[in-house]
Write an enzyme that holds these catalytic residues in place. Structure first.
Site, PDB file in Angstrom:
ATOM      1  N   SER A 446      34.325  38.378  35.841  1.00  0.00           N
ATOM      2  CA  SER A 446      34.819  37.198  35.143  1.00  0.00           C
ATOM      3  C   SER A 446      35.777  37.347  33.501  1.00  0.00           C
ATOM      4  O   SER A 446      36.609  38.538  33.505  1.00  0.00           O
ATOM      5  CB  SER A 446      33.971  36.086  34.543  1.00  0.00           C
ATOM      6  OG  SER A 446      34.714  34.894  33.880  1.00  0.00           O
ATOM      7  N   ASP A 525      38.667  30.089  43.497  1.00  0.00           N
ATOM      8  CA  ASP A 525      38.379  30.286  41.909  1.00  0.00           C
ATOM      9  C   ASP A 525      39.356  29.416  41.280  1.00  0.00           C
ATOM     10  O   ASP A 525      40.972  29.640  41.134  1.00  0.00           O
ATOM     11  CB  ASP A 525      38.876  31.715  41.166  1.00  0.00           C
ATOM     12  CG  ASP A 525      37.890  31.645  39.800  1.00  0.00           C
ATOM     13  OD1 ASP A 525      37.699  30.837  39.569  1.00  0.00           O
ATOM     14  OD2 ASP A 525      36.590  33.123  39.877  1.00  0.00           O
ATOM     15  N   HIS A 557      34.096  30.596  41.527  1.00  0.00           N
ATOM     16  CA  HIS A 557      33.612  30.959  39.924  1.00  0.00           C
ATOM     17  C   HIS A 557      32.453  31.232  39.744  1.00  0.00           C
ATOM     18  O   HIS A 557      31.560  32.312  39.915  1.00  0.00           O
ATOM     19  CB  HIS A 557      34.759  30.637  38.762  1.00  0.00           C
ATOM     20  CG  HIS A 557      34.523  31.719  37.523  1.00  0.00           C
ATOM     21  ND1 HIS A 557      35.970  32.333  37.638  1.00  0.00           N
ATOM     22  CD2 HIS A 557      33.849  31.904  36.275  1.00  0.00           C
ATOM     23  CE1 HIS A 557      35.146  33.328  36.112  1.00  0.00           C
ATOM     24  NE2 HIS A 557      34.442  33.327  35.547  1.00  0.00           N
TER      25      HIS A 557
END
Length: 582
Positions: A446, A525, A557
């Site tokens: 991330s 995502d 995600h």
């Protein structure tokens, strides 16, 4: 250690379950666990110790249960990882999972439940809003926000939450929605202060604020319009002087409990009195009558659920979680350090040594996500997997991290990819100068993936390789592809400075890249979309830079299944083996 051995060890670590305590209702402790391979709801009968799985296939989040009802309210992603959710209920003893509201799915990111009504904040492509629902499935949108806001609690009179409600990226305010008046009021003890995570007890609101300097707990009475410092019966909390709080709430009789944080570790307090627990981190807690239930772990000890008798002080493990001896023997010393960055600012970090590696040996600078998060002394599957597979870890809590006060967290606002990147560079410097690292990689997921991309393009000569998971390569394109929630996230992070988007995007420096990199990205995502990353990879291909690319199908995600965690970590471990061992 052979590659086959590493794969076996990795699988063993990844299968180690997580636990999150939610609360107690009708004699059962409700908790989240990955013990059967996905993050699902479970309940534990406190009289018999028997466990019941309430959901299957993985859920996204859940509200704290209430003694008023047997039903547990939770959200499930119905879009294969794109984080479009629907609300569900299930009986605490088990049974059929039921959709609560028949409506188009939305990104639900804040949910509260008082046994009768559900309050939640949710985002569509264009709007952030507050919703109210009941257990009959009746739902209405009651307020539209123009900025980021999160609902945190509800009772028969009010809904409370917090967010950047005055559009100042460096402040957060409390909102109070009156059910009787159908109106919302914004409250802050001081203009420009940061106020977080309010919890209700009748007309009183408990929250954390930096309005008076350091982060403190305060109590605001909605109807009396008074603000007070909590009066505790004991002085332990005051003597400990926490820097932040991992969590806090009211007991049934109106006392306050809090999990205080300092230097990545926690202590638990009830009415100001410390309730002794082992060193490490309390990641979730709930009090029911005279019992405390808490999830406790450290960087080398996986989470287990403890029950503490608040009358006698007796502590017992009600859900254990032991590592195989082979894994336990590879997890070495954990050390909390501080090092100076480029501007003299002290950066806190955790160092975890691997007993499976020499000193100096292969080392990974592990960059956490967020950026408003931290690496504390709590279990992290990614870190434990790397250490067990023979890599030392330096995990910096770069400027912008939580856990070290609002002044430190706010240093990243308006400067992502600036000072925080230098903190990562200086973490590498510390590892080399202190004799920990022979070869060194940078790795993160991330925001940590973003930092990996940026570190390997702006400072390619410093790294033997990099592993970027679910990272960001182009802030301009990410903004275009984002829904209302993540557009607000970008606006706050950059403090509205769109002029920085291009400068702080790794794609702007991709022609400098020469560091071998492993790129791992979820196909669906919606926080850090795949499309800009594919364009970045095309540039690497054109420039003949060595890279691996792994697109994980049908996930988003958030990693809610252990199988998906394995799909992310396996290529990372194999890549590191290739570039850090030769």
């Amino acid at each position: 250690m052979s590659i086959v051995d590493k794969i076996r060890i990795l699988e063993s670590v990844v299968k180690t379950p997580s636990y999150v305590v939610l609360g107690v209702t009708h004699g059962r402790l409700v908790y989240l666990s990955t013990v059967e391979g996905a993050a699902d709801l479970w309940s534990l009968d406190l009289s018999t110790g028997s466990k019941t799985r309430l959901t299957s296939g993985g859920i996204s989040g859940a509200a704290r249960p209430s003694e008023k009802t047997r039903l547990v309210v939770y959200t499930r992603d119905v879009s294969k990882g794109r984080e479009l959710h629907k609300l569900f209920t299930v009986d605490v003893s088990g049974g059929e999972e039921k959709i609560l509201i028949e409506a188009p799915p939305m990104r639900i990111f804040g949910i509260a439940f008082d046994g009768e009504r559900i309050a939640y904040t949710a985002a569509t492509e264009r709007e952030l809003a507050l919703y109210l629902a009941d257990l009959k499935g009746v739902c209405e949108k009651v307020y539209s926000f123009e900025s980021l806001a999160i609902a945190t609690d509800v009772n028969e009179k009010y809904v409370v939450g917090y967010g950047a409600l005055k559009k100042n990226p460096k402040s957060m305010e409390i909102f109070v929605y009156s059910l009787a008046e159908n109106s919302i009021k914004i409250y802050s003890p001081r203009e420009g202060s940061v106020n977080k995570a309010p919890r209700l007890y009748e007309t009183k609101v408990l929250f954390e604020t930096n309005a008076f300097g350091e982060n403190k707990l305060v109590v605001y009475d909605i109807e009396e319009k008074t603000l007070e410092k909590p009066e505790f019966a004991y002085r332990d909390y005051e003597k400990y002087h926490p820097v932040e709080h991992a969590s806090y709430d009211w007991t049934e009789d109106g006392r306050i409990w809090a999990v205080g944080k300092k230097n990545g570790r926690t202590k638990f307090f009830l009415d100001g009195k410390e309730i002794p627990l082992p060193e490490g981190f309390i990641s979730s807690a709930a009090i029911h009558r005279d019992k405390l239930y808490a999830t406790h772990s450290s960087l080398v000890k996986p989470p287990k659920v403890l029950e503490v008798d608040l009358t006698t002080g007796e502590t017992r493990v009600i859900i254990d979680n032991k590592l195989p001896r082979e894994i336990e023997e590879k997890l070495g010393e954990v050390k909390f350090i501080k090092y100076k960055s480029f501007d003299g600012l002290e950066i806190p970090a955790f160092v975890v040594k691997s007993k499976g590696a020499p000193v100096p040996g292969p080392t990974v600078v592990y960059v956490h996500g967020g950026p408003w998060s931290e690496v504390a002394d709590s279990w992290r599957t990614m870190i434990a997997s790397l250490v067990a597979c023979g890599y030392h870890i330096v995990a910096p809590n770069f400027r912008g991290s939580t856990g070290y006060g609002e002044y430190f967290r706010l240093l990243d606002i308006g400067d992502p990819g600036g000072g925080d990147l230098q903190d990562i560079i200086y973490a590498r410097k510390w590892a080399v100068e202190n004799g920990l690292a022979s070869k060194i990689a940078v790795m993160g997921y991330s925001y940590g993936g973003y930092m990996t991309f940026l570190a390997t393009t702006k400072y390619p000569e410093l790294w033997d390789c990099g592993v970027a998971g679910a990272g960001i390569t182009d802030w301009e394109e990410l903004y275009e592809l984002s829904d209302a929630l993540f557009k607000q996230f970008v606006n706050i992070l950059f403090a509205g400075r769109k002029d920085l988007w291009k400068e702080r995007s790794p794609v702007s420096y991709v022609d400098n890249a020469k560091t071998p990199i492993c790129v791992i990205h979820p196909q669906n995502d919606s926080r850090t979309p795949l499309r800009p990353v594919l364009k970045y990879l095309q540039r690497l291909l054109e420039n003949r830079v060595s890279f691996e690319a792994h697109v994980i199908p049908d996930i988003g995600h958030a990693i809610n299944r252990l199988e998906d965690m394995l799909k992310i970590l396996l290529p990372a471990i194999l890549f590191l083996e290739k570039h850090m061992r030769r």
